[in-house]
Design a protein around this motif. Sequence first.
Motif, mmCIF file in Angstrom:
data_model
loop_
_atom_site.group_PDB
_atom_site.id
_atom_site.type_symbol
_atom_site.label_atom_id
_atom_site.label_comp_id
_atom_site.label_asym_id
_atom_site.label_seq_id
_atom_site.Cartn_x
_atom_site.Cartn_y
_atom_site.Cartn_z
ATOM 1 N N ASP A 420 26.428 -24.253 63.618
ATOM 2 C CA ASP A 420 27.648 -23.463 63.660
ATOM 3 C C ASP A 420 27.887 -22.861 65.038
ATOM 4 N N LEU A 421 26.851 -22.766 65.864
ATOM 5 C CA LEU A 421 26.977 -22.112 67.175
ATOM 6 C C LEU A 421 26.983 -23.092 68.355
ATOM 7 N N THR A 422 26.880 -24.381 68.067
ATOM 8 C CA THR A 422 26.826 -25.353 69.167
ATOM 9 C C THR A 422 28.111 -25.355 69.990
ATOM 10 N N GLU A 423 29.214 -24.973 69.370
ATOM 11 C CA GLU A 423 30.480 -24.953 70.106
ATOM 12 C C GLU A 423 30.470 -23.935 71.248
ATOM 13 N N TYR A 424 29.528 -22.986 71.171
ATOM 14 C CA TYR A 424 29.463 -21.955 72.226
ATOM 15 C C TYR A 424 28.659 -22.421 73.451
ATOM 16 N N ILE A 425 27.875 -23.474 73.287
ATOM 17 C CA ILE A 425 27.069 -23.979 74.411
ATOM 18 C C ILE A 425 28.003 -24.520 75.496
ATOM 19 N N GLY A 426 27.784 -24.095 76.696
ATOM 20 C CA GLY A 426 28.628 -24.499 77.830
ATOM 21 C C GLY A 426 29.735 -23.513 78.140
ATOM 22 N N ARG A 427 29.911 -22.501 77.236
ATOM 23 C CA ARG A 427 30.947 -21.500 77.481
ATOM 24 C C ARG A 427 30.460 -20.487 78.528
ATOM 25 N N ASN A 428 31.421 -19.838 79.182
ATOM 26 C CA ASN A 428 31.097 -18.911 80.273
ATOM 27 C C ASN A 428 31.223 -17.461 79.828
ATOM 28 N N LEU A 429 30.414 -16.621 80.447
ATOM 29 C CA LEU A 429 30.419 -15.189 80.196
ATOM 30 C C LEU A 429 30.619 -14.457 81.525
ATOM 31 N N TYR A 430 31.174 -13.279 81.443
ATOM 32 C CA TYR A 430 31.317 -12.435 82.633
ATOM 33 C C TYR A 430 30.763 -11.065 82.321
ATOM 34 N N MET A 431 29.762 -10.630 83.132
ATOM 35 C CA MET A 431 29.125 -9.346 82.883
ATOM 36 C C MET A 431 29.102 -8.516 84.159
ATOM 37 N N ASP A 444 22.000 -23.012 76.088
ATOM 38 C CA ASP A 444 21.431 -23.419 74.790
ATOM 39 C C ASP A 444 21.467 -22.224 73.833
ATOM 40 N N ILE A 445 21.559 -22.514 72.538
ATOM 41 C CA ILE A 445 21.539 -21.477 71.496
ATOM 42 C C ILE A 445 20.630 -21.973 70.376
ATOM 43 N N ALA A 446 19.745 -21.080 69.907
ATOM 44 C CA ALA A 446 18.821 -21.496 68.836
ATOM 45 C C ALA A 446 18.440 -20.304 67.984
ATOM 46 N N HIS A 447 18.152 -20.605 66.661
ATOM 47 C CA HIS A 447 17.610 -19.588 65.769
ATOM 48 C C HIS A 447 16.130 -19.423 66.037
ATOM 49 N N ILE A 448 15.651 -18.204 65.973
ATOM 50 C CA ILE A 448 14.224 -17.950 66.066
ATOM 51 C C ILE A 448 13.805 -17.110 64.868
ATOM 52 N N LEU A 467 16.548 -16.359 84.851
ATOM 53 C CA LEU A 467 17.174 -15.342 83.995
ATOM 54 C C LEU A 467 16.518 -15.339 82.629
ATOM 55 N N ASN A 468 16.256 -14.171 82.109
ATOM 56 C CA ASN A 468 15.732 -14.059 80.742
ATOM 57 C C ASN A 468 16.840 -14.343 79.733
ATOM 58 N N PRO A 469 16.494 -14.949 78.593
ATOM 59 C CA PRO A 469 17.520 -15.209 77.562
ATOM 60 C C PRO A 469 17.904 -13.913 76.844
ATOM 61 N N PHE A 470 19.023 -13.957 76.192
ATOM 62 C CA PHE A 470 19.444 -12.837 75.344
ATOM 63 C C PHE A 470 18.925 -13.084 73.926
ATOM 64 N N ILE A 471 18.372 -12.060 73.276
ATOM 65 C CA ILE A 471 17.907 -12.143 71.888
ATOM 66 C C ILE A 471 18.820 -11.238 71.058
ATOM 67 N N LEU A 472 19.570 -11.837 70.150
ATOM 68 C CA LEU A 472 20.531 -11.100 69.321
ATOM 69 C C LEU A 472 20.044 -11.067 67.876
ATOM 70 N N ASP A 473 20.423 -10.021 67.154
ATOM 71 C CA ASP A 473 19.848 -9.768 65.831
ATOM 72 C C ASP A 473 20.181 -10.860 64.818
ATOM 73 N N ASN A 474 21.417 -11.394 64.894
ATOM 74 C CA ASN A 474 21.830 -12.403 63.915
ATOM 75 C C ASN A 474 23.088 -13.090 64.438
ATOM 76 N N VAL A 475 23.642 -14.010 63.648
ATOM 77 C CA VAL A 475 24.823 -14.770 64.070
ATOM 78 C C VAL A 475 26.014 -13.845 64.254
ATOM 79 N N LYS A 476 26.189 -12.891 63.338
ATOM 80 C CA LYS A 476 27.312 -11.969 63.442
ATOM 81 C C LYS A 476 27.226 -11.161 64.733
ATOM 82 N N HIS A 477 26.020 -10.718 65.031
ATOM 83 C CA HIS A 477 25.798 -9.966 66.271
ATOM 84 C C HIS A 477 26.124 -10.838 67.487
ATOM 85 N N PHE A 478 25.726 -12.109 67.423
ATOM 86 C CA PHE A 478 26.000 -13.024 68.527
ATOM 87 C C PHE A 478 27.499 -13.166 68.760
ATOM 88 N N LYS A 479 28.275 -13.381 67.668
ATOM 89 C CA LYS A 479 29.712 -13.607 67.807
ATOM 90 C C LYS A 479 30.420 -12.372 68.366
#
Length: 487
Positions: A420-431, A444-448, A467-479
């Motif tokens: 469900d999250l593969t569509e986000y791979i390759g997308r850009n972020l601005y921080m 890359d995006i993966a469940h752990i 760069l360290n990866p981001f660890i998010l609590d769940n899919v909702k948190h990621f979106k």
Amino acid sequence: MSSLLNAVEPSTPQTNNPTHHYRNPPQDQPTAQDQPITAEVITQNTPTIPTEIAEKYVTFHNDVNSVSLGNLGALEANLLFAIFNKLKDKEDETLVFEAEDIRAMIGIKTKVSLENLSKIVEKFWKNIKAASFWALYPYAKENIMLFRKLRINYHDTKKTQVKSMEIQVNTPYFGYLLNYLHGNFTYFELLEFQNISGKYAKTLYRLLKQWKSTGVPPKMEWGKFRELMGISSSYTIGELEMQILKPAAQELQKLPHFENLCYKKIKTKGMGNRITHIQFYFEPITKTSKDREQAKRDIRTIAWKIRSEKAVKQLKHSMEQAKQTKLDKDMQEVIDMAFYKPQDPSVVLVVDGIQPAKDGYEILVKYYREGKEFQAKSAVLANKETFLTAMTKGGYQIVESQAQQLHTPKQPQATSSNNDLTEYIGRNLYMNNNGISASLKITDIAHIENGKVRVDIKDIDKPRKTLNPFILDNVKHFKSWFKKYKE
């Protein structure tokens, strides 16, 4: 080829430079103050100047050329040799030069004010006092001045308006330098000397004129040459040549017999890369047109040979520079390259910096585990090929992808892929963090474990940066997180 051309070979040219044997008075005899000191000389076959043209020429004993007059400026040098011309064969007679005489003697066509004339005369007085004429008496220790009298008279008590100069040669010490010369002397046309621009060109002209009949002065020791020319020890070899030697030679090349003037800096075996002597070549004054043409051909051949040697050296230097530039460029390609060992992929080695070293390049590498630096080392290697060979022998492989380099071995392994999250791979972020902005790309995006989501990223502007990866609590948190930072 004539003897002039042969003189360019390594052997030292023969010289007719006179050797002086000065007599030291015995201790039980009257000193120099009581009786004249005579100078025994070995004369050279220099013709006496005809009387009818003598007034145009400055004539002096060759010993003058062994005294450093380099502190004299161009106008002061004009004044000194004009005085020499006036004192010729006057023995110890005192001569008086009025302001108008002094103006003519310094060789300036425009009128000079009395105030400026005073400054020139006073500077001349100061520098001629410091000239080491006493060095002509190597067996004595005494500060003997060239002039017994050098008096400056003024119109005013403030001494700003020069009126006249009174000059008398210090006889018996230096009378021989200017009186009744029949051999062993240098002469040149005063007007030609005055028209030369620059004090270094004037000094070089005077030193070379002593050898006008051969065109090949004896090679001169480098330190002595600098001393006679009055060149400060602060000049490097390159500065001396570009700012003094070449301009002086170019100025003299405007004159007859110096049109093909050239010089060669000489290094002596066993003395390292240090210049030890300098040798000059120019067209000698000859009696016949045939000899004159031969001399011109010879000096042109010598000049061509010297220029060729310089051209070869410059070509070699250019080739070495080009080779070094390529080496530098190749080594720059190594910066930011990353390596790992298959048996321990959790450790990544990154090339952090390179700088030139004596035997090649010093390479700084940093070691990372889970995105954090824990060690740094440096080593000197000759070139890029040597470095890559060393890495291969050490069992390292090049990191081919950003994900492999930065994160795959560092974090807990994903339990499953989230389609469900593969569509986000390759997308850009601005921080923006504390005023520092960054553009990031999701790689890359993966469940752990525990339903958490790991997001691998890279810096778009600095793709090799760890760069360290981001660890998010769940899919909702990621979106929610993605919506906040998406570009």
